[in-house]
Design a protein around this motif. Structure first.
Motif, PDB file in Angstrom:
ATOM      1  N   PRO A 155      12.853 -32.846  -5.075  1.00 28.89           N
ATOM      2  CA  PRO A 155      12.722 -32.469  -6.486  1.00 28.89           C
ATOM      3  C   PRO A 155      12.698 -33.656  -7.440  1.00 28.89           C
ATOM      4  O   PRO A 155      12.025 -33.614  -8.474  1.00 28.89           O
ATOM      5  N   GLN A 156      13.413 -34.738  -7.111  1.00 25.08           N
ATOM      6  CA  GLN A 156      13.485 -35.873  -8.029  1.00 25.08           C
ATOM      7  C   GLN A 156      12.743 -37.106  -7.512  1.00 25.08           C
ATOM      8  O   GLN A 156      12.803 -38.169  -8.128  1.00 25.08           O
ATOM      9  N   LEU A 157      12.023 -36.972  -6.406  1.00 29.30           N
ATOM     10  CA  LEU A 157      11.465 -38.139  -5.724  1.00 29.30           C
ATOM     11  C   LEU A 157      10.325 -38.800  -6.478  1.00 29.30           C
ATOM     12  O   LEU A 157      10.271 -40.019  -6.614  1.00 29.30           O
ATOM     13  N   VAL A 158       9.395 -38.018  -7.005  1.00 27.56           N
ATOM     14  CA  VAL A 158       8.141 -38.572  -7.506  1.00 27.56           C
ATOM     15  C   VAL A 158       8.187 -38.910  -8.997  1.00 27.56           C
ATOM     16  O   VAL A 158       7.558 -39.871  -9.433  1.00 27.56           O
ATOM     17  N   ALA A 159       8.912 -38.141  -9.794  1.00 27.48           N
ATOM     18  CA  ALA A 159       8.928 -38.395 -11.234  1.00 27.48           C
ATOM     19  C   ALA A 159      10.316 -38.228 -11.837  1.00 27.48           C
ATOM     20  O   ALA A 159      10.454 -37.862 -13.003  1.00 27.48           O
ATOM     21  N   GLY A 160      11.328 -38.486 -11.053  1.00 20.70           N
ATOM     22  CA  GLY A 160      12.687 -38.500 -11.574  1.00 20.70           C
ATOM     23  C   GLY A 160      13.303 -37.103 -11.647  1.00 20.70           C
ATOM     24  O   GLY A 160      12.702 -36.121 -11.205  1.00 20.70           O
ATOM     25  N   PRO A 161      14.497 -37.016 -12.198  1.00 14.50           N
ATOM     26  CA  PRO A 161      15.270 -38.093 -12.818  1.00 14.50           C
ATOM     27  C   PRO A 161      15.761 -39.145 -11.821  1.00 14.50           C
ATOM     28  O   PRO A 161      15.739 -38.908 -10.616  1.00 14.50           O
ATOM     29  N   ALA A 254      12.332 -29.667 -11.638  1.00 12.46           N
ATOM     30  CA  ALA A 254      13.207 -30.442 -10.750  1.00 12.46           C
ATOM     31  C   ALA A 254      14.634 -29.897 -10.786  1.00 12.46           C
ATOM     32  O   ALA A 254      15.282 -29.729  -9.743  1.00 12.46           O
ATOM     33  N   THR A 255      15.119 -29.595 -11.991  1.00 13.18           N
ATOM     34  CA  THR A 255      16.467 -29.050 -12.129  1.00 13.18           C
ATOM     35  C   THR A 255      16.561 -27.670 -11.481  1.00 13.18           C
ATOM     36  O   THR A 255      17.551 -27.339 -10.814  1.00 13.18           O
ATOM     37  N   GLY A 256      15.517 -26.849 -11.677  1.00 10.20           N
ATOM     38  CA  GLY A 256      15.499 -25.524 -11.077  1.00 10.20           C
ATOM     39  C   GLY A 256      15.484 -25.578  -9.563  1.00 10.20           C
ATOM     40  O   GLY A 256      16.185 -24.812  -8.893  1.00 10.20           O
ATOM     41  N   LEU A 257      14.695 -26.503  -9.004  1.00 12.98           N
ATOM     42  CA  LEU A 257      14.649 -26.663  -7.553  1.00 12.98           C
ATOM     43  C   LEU A 257      16.009 -27.096  -7.014  1.00 12.98           C
ATOM     44  O   LEU A 257      16.463 -26.622  -5.968  1.00 12.98           O
ATOM     45  N   GLY A 258      16.658 -28.005  -7.737  1.00 15.95           N
ATOM     46  CA  GLY A 258      17.996 -28.427  -7.337  1.00 15.95           C
ATOM     47  C   GLY A 258      18.967 -27.252  -7.318  1.00 15.95           C
ATOM     48  O   GLY A 258      19.752 -27.097  -6.385  1.00 15.95           O
ATOM     49  N   ALA A 259      18.880 -26.404  -8.350  1.00 13.40           N
ATOM     50  CA  ALA A 259      19.774 -25.242  -8.429  1.00 13.40           C
ATOM     51  C   ALA A 259      19.571 -24.293  -7.254  1.00 13.40           C
ATOM     52  O   ALA A 259      20.526 -23.686  -6.756  1.00 13.40           O
ATOM     53  N   MET A 260      18.325 -24.150  -6.795  1.00 14.20           N
ATOM     54  CA  MET A 260      18.060 -23.266  -5.651  1.00 14.20           C
ATOM     55  C   MET A 260      18.811 -23.737  -4.401  1.00 14.20           C
ATOM     56  O   MET A 260      19.214 -22.929  -3.566  1.00 14.20           O
ATOM     57  N   PHE A 261      18.996 -25.065  -4.288  1.00  5.71           N
ATOM     58  CA  PHE A 261      19.726 -25.635  -3.153  1.00  5.71           C
ATOM     59  C   PHE A 261      21.209 -25.849  -3.479  1.00  5.71           C
ATOM     60  O   PHE A 261      21.920 -26.534  -2.746  1.00  5.71           O
ATOM     61  N   ASN A 262      21.663 -25.279  -4.627  1.00  2.40           N
ATOM     62  CA  ASN A 262      23.053 -25.425  -5.091  1.00  2.40           C
ATOM     63  C   ASN A 262      23.381 -26.875  -5.458  1.00  2.40           C
ATOM     64  O   ASN A 262      24.551 -27.288  -5.403  1.00  2.40           O
ATOM     65  N   LEU A 263      22.395 -27.654  -5.824  1.00  2.71           N
ATOM     66  CA  LEU A 263      22.599 -29.062  -6.171  1.00  2.71           C
ATOM     67  C   LEU A 263      22.307 -29.275  -7.655  1.00  2.71           C
ATOM     68  O   LEU A 263      21.259 -28.852  -8.155  1.00  2.71           O
ATOM     69  N   ASP A 264      23.242 -29.911  -8.338  1.00  2.54           N
ATOM     70  CA  ASP A 264      23.084 -30.182  -9.769  1.00  2.54           C
ATOM     71  C   ASP A 264      22.374 -31.520  -9.959  1.00  2.54           C
ATOM     72  O   ASP A 264      22.875 -32.569  -9.542  1.00  2.54           O
ATOM     73  N   ILE A 265      21.218 -31.475 -10.594  1.00  2.00           N
ATOM     74  CA  ILE A 265      20.458 -32.689 -10.905  1.00  2.00           C
ATOM     75  C   ILE A 265      20.710 -33.043 -12.358  1.00  2.00           C
ATOM     76  O   ILE A 265      20.692 -32.161 -13.225  1.00  2.00           O
ATOM     77  N   PRO A 266      20.981 -34.319 -12.674  1.00  2.00           N
ATOM     78  CA  PRO A 266      21.361 -34.683 -14.046  1.00  2.00           C
ATOM     79  C   PRO A 266      20.270 -34.381 -15.071  1.00  2.00           C
ATOM     80  O   PRO A 266      19.081 -34.410 -14.767  1.00  2.00           O
ATOM     81  N   MET A 267      20.713 -34.090 -16.265  1.00  2.00           N
ATOM     82  CA  MET A 267      19.811 -33.797 -17.381  1.00  2.00           C
ATOM     83  C   MET A 267      18.966 -35.025 -17.690  1.00  2.00           C
ATOM     84  O   MET A 267      19.460 -36.141 -17.746  1.00  2.00           O
ATOM     85  N   ASN A 268      17.683 -34.810 -17.905  1.00  2.00           N
ATOM     86  CA  ASN A 268      16.773 -35.935 -18.139  1.00  2.00           C
ATOM     87  C   ASN A 268      15.966 -35.781 -19.418  1.00  2.00           C
ATOM     88  O   ASN A 268      15.206 -36.679 -19.785  1.00  2.00           O
TER      89      ASN A 268
END
Length: 502
Positions: A155-161, A254-268
């Motif tokens: 989710p964050q690999l190609v364009a962050g965060p 990216a944040t939504g994809l992280g949430a699907m895996f129960n992972l919090d991605i920082p706000m960007n």
């Protein structure tokens, strides 16, 4: 692989989720992480398997350097920074450097026309932060699998965060996050769908006008057929909204994809066009890049601890690096310099601005005066951002200057080809029913104006998707599935996210 593609939405994402949670349910944590790592590498190498050799070698080298840090601290730090910066330089800036050497010194060095690997600026900065934190003794005893997944998590690999190890790896270890959470899954789908709509339904619409406008600017910079005053304004505003909704959409997805895996991605991304200063804009736009530049460049240079002059120099250096990071073109470098200068002006005038606002608030109509001052500040800030986004998008500094010079040539024509993308179906009948002019060009101009106004209202009046509370009621779910289906049906051609180029 693109988020806005059939293979991602209908195949890659469901398969990734099923494998990840299935292995966790079987008690096989390493297999779950391995499956997510392999899926992330498939995601990255989908269009060009050659990219995999680059990211895999980068991961291996950085991990080995971090492990050797306990014995050879400073040499490993220097080697790690040089390796990552050298990697970016070779793939992103080598040809640009050689072109300028040839131009200045009249040499004839050959260009290599190197293919830029996707996301190299993001995953190298991410690993620089890890190497520096390892030097400081702030990293944990991470396994190679954990580290490789931290760098390559799709989710964050190609364009962050730009995610820190301390934000992601502990979540991989948290057993509470190893079982599927339907609340997080629903929230993730809602975030992803809204981000997809921002990209496909809003950003790509404005992108049509931008592409046509700059194709004309490249072909006919001067004379008959060149961009006119209203066309320049339309193109400029269109790019301002295109890059906003494109990057905001990616960040939401990216944040939504992280949430699907129960992972919090920082706000960007935090509604940056609400800012009333350039400094405020950078606290809201690409927030993790601002954090990286602050923590790993600005503060080590001395920050604001060594006097005002040094503070301004450090600020200019940071924004110069930001401009260079965005791309190998003098337009990006100048864009970074201008933002740095306006940041310095903001630091110089902040005390005066605060004093004026405080004094205005004491007047009988204090709130009104304070509101006027903030409105004027917003207008100036938004105007500066628009002109600088035009520079950011231009093919060259000369093209940017040429476009700006055309603003002083009186011509108010607008070609229908420029605004064709804003056509509202059957809108002519509405105008006719209201006894308003319904010529085709009027229909297109009205659609363009309404689109601009609607986009601005969304930017200024709506909460960003990070701040929303997502309810799993019938209305929310129906709305989500409707916009998701509309986007999937509209997916006739795949458009690349703008930040994939950086």
């Amino acid at each position: 692989m693109q988020f806005n593609s059939y293979i991602f939405i209908l195949c890659f994402l469901p398969l990734s989720l099923i494998l990840y949670f299935l292995f966790h349910d079987m008690g096989k944590k390493k297999m779950a992480m391995t499956s997510l790592l392999l899926m992330s590498l498939w995601f990255y190498g989908y269009f060009n398997p050659y990219y995999l050799a680059i990211i895999c070698s980068s991961i291996v080298v950085n991990y080995l350097l971090s492990r050797a840090m306990s014995i050879y601290r400073r040499p490993c730090l220097i080697a790690g920074v040089l390796f990552n910066v050298g990697l970016i330089f070779y793939f992103k800036y080598y040809d640009f450097f050689i072109e300028n050497v040839n131009s200045v010194f009249g040499t004839g060095f050959n260009l290599r026309h190197i293919v830029l690997p996707l996301g190299i600026s993001f995953f190298t900065f991410q690993q620089i932060s890890f190497i520096v934190d390892s030097y400081k003794g702030e990293t944990g005893d991470y396994s190679f699998l954990e580290y490789a997944l931290f760098v390559s998590y799709f989710p964050q690999l190609v364009a962050g965060p730009i995610v820190l190890h301390s934000e992601l790896i502990p979540q991989f270890r948290d057993e509470k996050k190893h079982r599927i959470n339907f609340e997080n899954l629903c929230r993730g789908i809602m975030l992803f769908s809204r981000g997809l709509a921002k990209k496909m339904l809003i950003a790509d619409t404005f992108g049509k006008a931008v592409d046509f406008g700059f194709s004309q600017a490249a072909l006919i910079p001067v004379g008959e057929g060149a961009l006119t005053i209203p066309e320049i304004i339309i193109v400029m505003l269109s790019y301002t909204f295109q890059i906003y909704f494109d990057f905001s959409g990616y960040s939401d997805m990216a944040t939504g994809l992280g949430a699907m895996f129960n992972l919090d991605i920082p706000m960007n991304f935090n509604s940056p066009y609400k800012a009333i200063s350039i400094a405020g804009f950078w606290k809201r736009w690409h927030m993790t890049l601002t954090r990286f530049l602050t923590n790993y460049i600005y503060i080590p240079l001395g920050g604001n601890r060594k006097g005002k002059l040094r503070t301004y120099i450090n600020t200019l250096v940071v924004f110069l690096v930001s401009g260079i990071w965005h791309g190998a073109n003098w337009t990006f470098i100048l864009w970074g310099v201008f933002h740095g200068l306006f940041q310095c002006i903001n630091k110089l005038t902040h005390g005066i601005y605060k004093s004026v606002c405080d004094n205005a608030a004491k007047l009988p109509a204090g709130k009104v005066f304070a509101g006027i001052i903030k409105t004027v500040s917003w207008i100036i800030t938004f105007g500066i951002l628009n002109v600088l986004w035009l520079l950011f998008r231009a093919d060259s500094v000369e093209q940017w200057l040429q476009i700006l010079r055309r603003l002083f040539v009186l011509n108010l024509d607008v070609r229908s080809e420029l605004i064709e993308g804003f056509r509202i179906p059957r809108f002519r009948y509405v105008l006719s029913a209201l006894h308003l002019p319904d010529a085709d060009n009027v229909v297109l101009l009205t659609g363009c104006a309404l689109s601009m106004i609607a986009a601005l209202l969304i930017c200024l009046c709506c909460k960003n998707n990070y701040e929303r509370k997502y309810k799993t009621d019938a209305v929310s779910l129906v709305f989500t599935w409707v916009i998701l289906m509309v986007c999937i049906v509209s997916m006739s051609s795949i458009s690349t996210f703008l930040y994939f180029n950086f």
